[in-house]
Design a protein around this motif. Structure first.
Motif, mmCIF file in Angstrom:
data_model
loop_
_atom_site.group_PDB
_atom_site.id
_atom_site.type_symbol
_atom_site.label_atom_id
_atom_site.label_comp_id
_atom_site.label_asym_id
_atom_site.label_seq_id
_atom_site.Cartn_x
_atom_site.Cartn_y
_atom_site.Cartn_z
ATOM 1 N N PHE A 146 20.869 27.811 -51.871
ATOM 2 C CA PHE A 146 20.573 27.240 -53.180
ATOM 3 C C PHE A 146 21.400 25.977 -53.426
ATOM 4 O O PHE A 146 20.884 24.983 -53.949
ATOM 5 N N LYS A 147 22.661 25.996 -53.047
ATOM 6 C CA LYS A 147 23.525 24.824 -53.218
ATOM 7 C C LYS A 147 22.963 23.625 -52.448
ATOM 8 O O LYS A 147 22.893 22.516 -52.973
ATOM 9 N N TYR A 172 21.006 23.182 -56.383
ATOM 10 C CA TYR A 172 21.309 24.112 -57.467
ATOM 11 C C TYR A 172 22.805 24.194 -57.711
ATOM 12 O O TYR A 172 23.595 24.080 -56.777
ATOM 13 N N PHE A 216 29.114 29.522 -53.418
ATOM 14 C CA PHE A 216 29.135 29.662 -54.873
ATOM 15 C C PHE A 216 30.198 28.744 -55.462
ATOM 16 O O PHE A 216 31.368 28.823 -55.120
ATOM 17 N N THR A 223 25.581 26.838 -58.390
ATOM 18 C CA THR A 223 25.609 28.246 -58.014
ATOM 19 C C THR A 223 26.776 28.958 -58.682
ATOM 20 O O THR A 223 27.890 28.445 -58.711
ATOM 21 N N TRP A 273 20.108 25.940 -61.689
ATOM 22 C CA TRP A 273 21.193 26.856 -61.391
ATOM 23 C C TRP A 273 20.662 28.201 -60.926
ATOM 24 O O TRP A 273 19.527 28.574 -61.199
ATOM 25 N N ILE A 274 21.518 28.895 -60.185
ATOM 26 C CA ILE A 274 21.295 30.303 -59.839
ATOM 27 C C ILE A 274 22.510 31.062 -60.318
ATOM 28 O O ILE A 274 23.655 30.652 -60.109
ATOM 29 N N TYR A 282 24.192 34.797 -60.157
ATOM 30 C CA TYR A 282 24.175 36.101 -59.504
ATOM 31 C C TYR A 282 25.263 36.949 -60.103
ATOM 32 O O TYR A 282 26.362 36.532 -60.281
ATOM 33 N N GLY A 335 23.892 31.665 -51.615
ATOM 34 C CA GLY A 335 24.639 30.625 -52.328
ATOM 35 C C GLY A 335 24.582 29.298 -51.590
ATOM 36 O O GLY A 335 24.375 28.244 -52.195
#
Length: 184
Positions: free
Chosen positions: A116-117, A121, A144, A123, A181-182, A184, A113
């Motif tokens: 990616f952030k 992104y 996240f 998250t 975006w990701i 999960y 998280g």
């Protein structure tokens, strides 16, 4: 610390690797959906050759996805999730067990998280976290931005919770459809 940096670089490399597979530039990063199931083995999907179980929706997702096939699971969900989130073995990241205060990722270890952030992104996590349920171990403290998670193994069989866990990721994606975006 050296291994943490190497593992974080590995996560960033995944982002770049997915781009290069599709011939994309840094300006066009792919969106990521990461699905992790509990208590499901590799051979329990028909796309992996199971002759009994029929999993047509997962087979369709499989056929349309990039798959990272070299991943090593631990014998418990907490340890496996911690390894996935950090790239570190459970003994190094602190999430060793499903009880006894050993479900928490060590503070200061970057998670997927976080990586990616930091790479622009949005998250989101929707579902089981099981890597700490108090500050500073919750997913919103671990990179996240949008979270809907439940404490370890206590979801039960509530239809309402299931409907929420299906609808919230959809809402997240629709809100972020112009961004990276990701999920999960």
């Amino acid at each position: 610390m050296k291994n943490i940096v190497v593992n974080v670089l590995g996560m960033v490399s995944i982002i770049g690797g997915v781009q290069s597979i599709h011939g994309q530039t840094d300006l066009c990063k792919p969106n990521v959906i990461l699905i992790m199931t509990d208590d499901q083995g590799y051979g329990e999907l028909s796309c992996h050759g199971n002759p009994v179980l029929q999993t047509p929706q997962l087979d369709k997702l499989y056929s349309q996805s990039i798959r990272l096939m070299n991943y090593h699971a631990a014998p418990m969900s907490t340890a496996t999730r911690g390894q996935l989130m950090t790239g570190l073995d459970a003994a190094r990241n602190g999430a060793l067990n499903v009880s006894s205060g050993r479900t928490m990722l060590r503070v200061g270890i970057p998670t997927m998280g976080d990586v990616f952030k930091e790479n622009g992104y949005n998250t989101g996590i929707f579902g089981k976290w099981h890597l700490g349920d108090t500050y500073p171990y919750t997913p919103d403290c671990r990179g996240f931005q949008k979270t809907l998670w439940f404490p370890p193994s206590h979801m039960g069989q509530s239809r309402t919770i299931g409907e929420i866990l299906i609808s919230m990721p959809y809402i997240f994606v629709m809100e972020k459809k112009e961004d990276r975006w990701i999920l999960y």
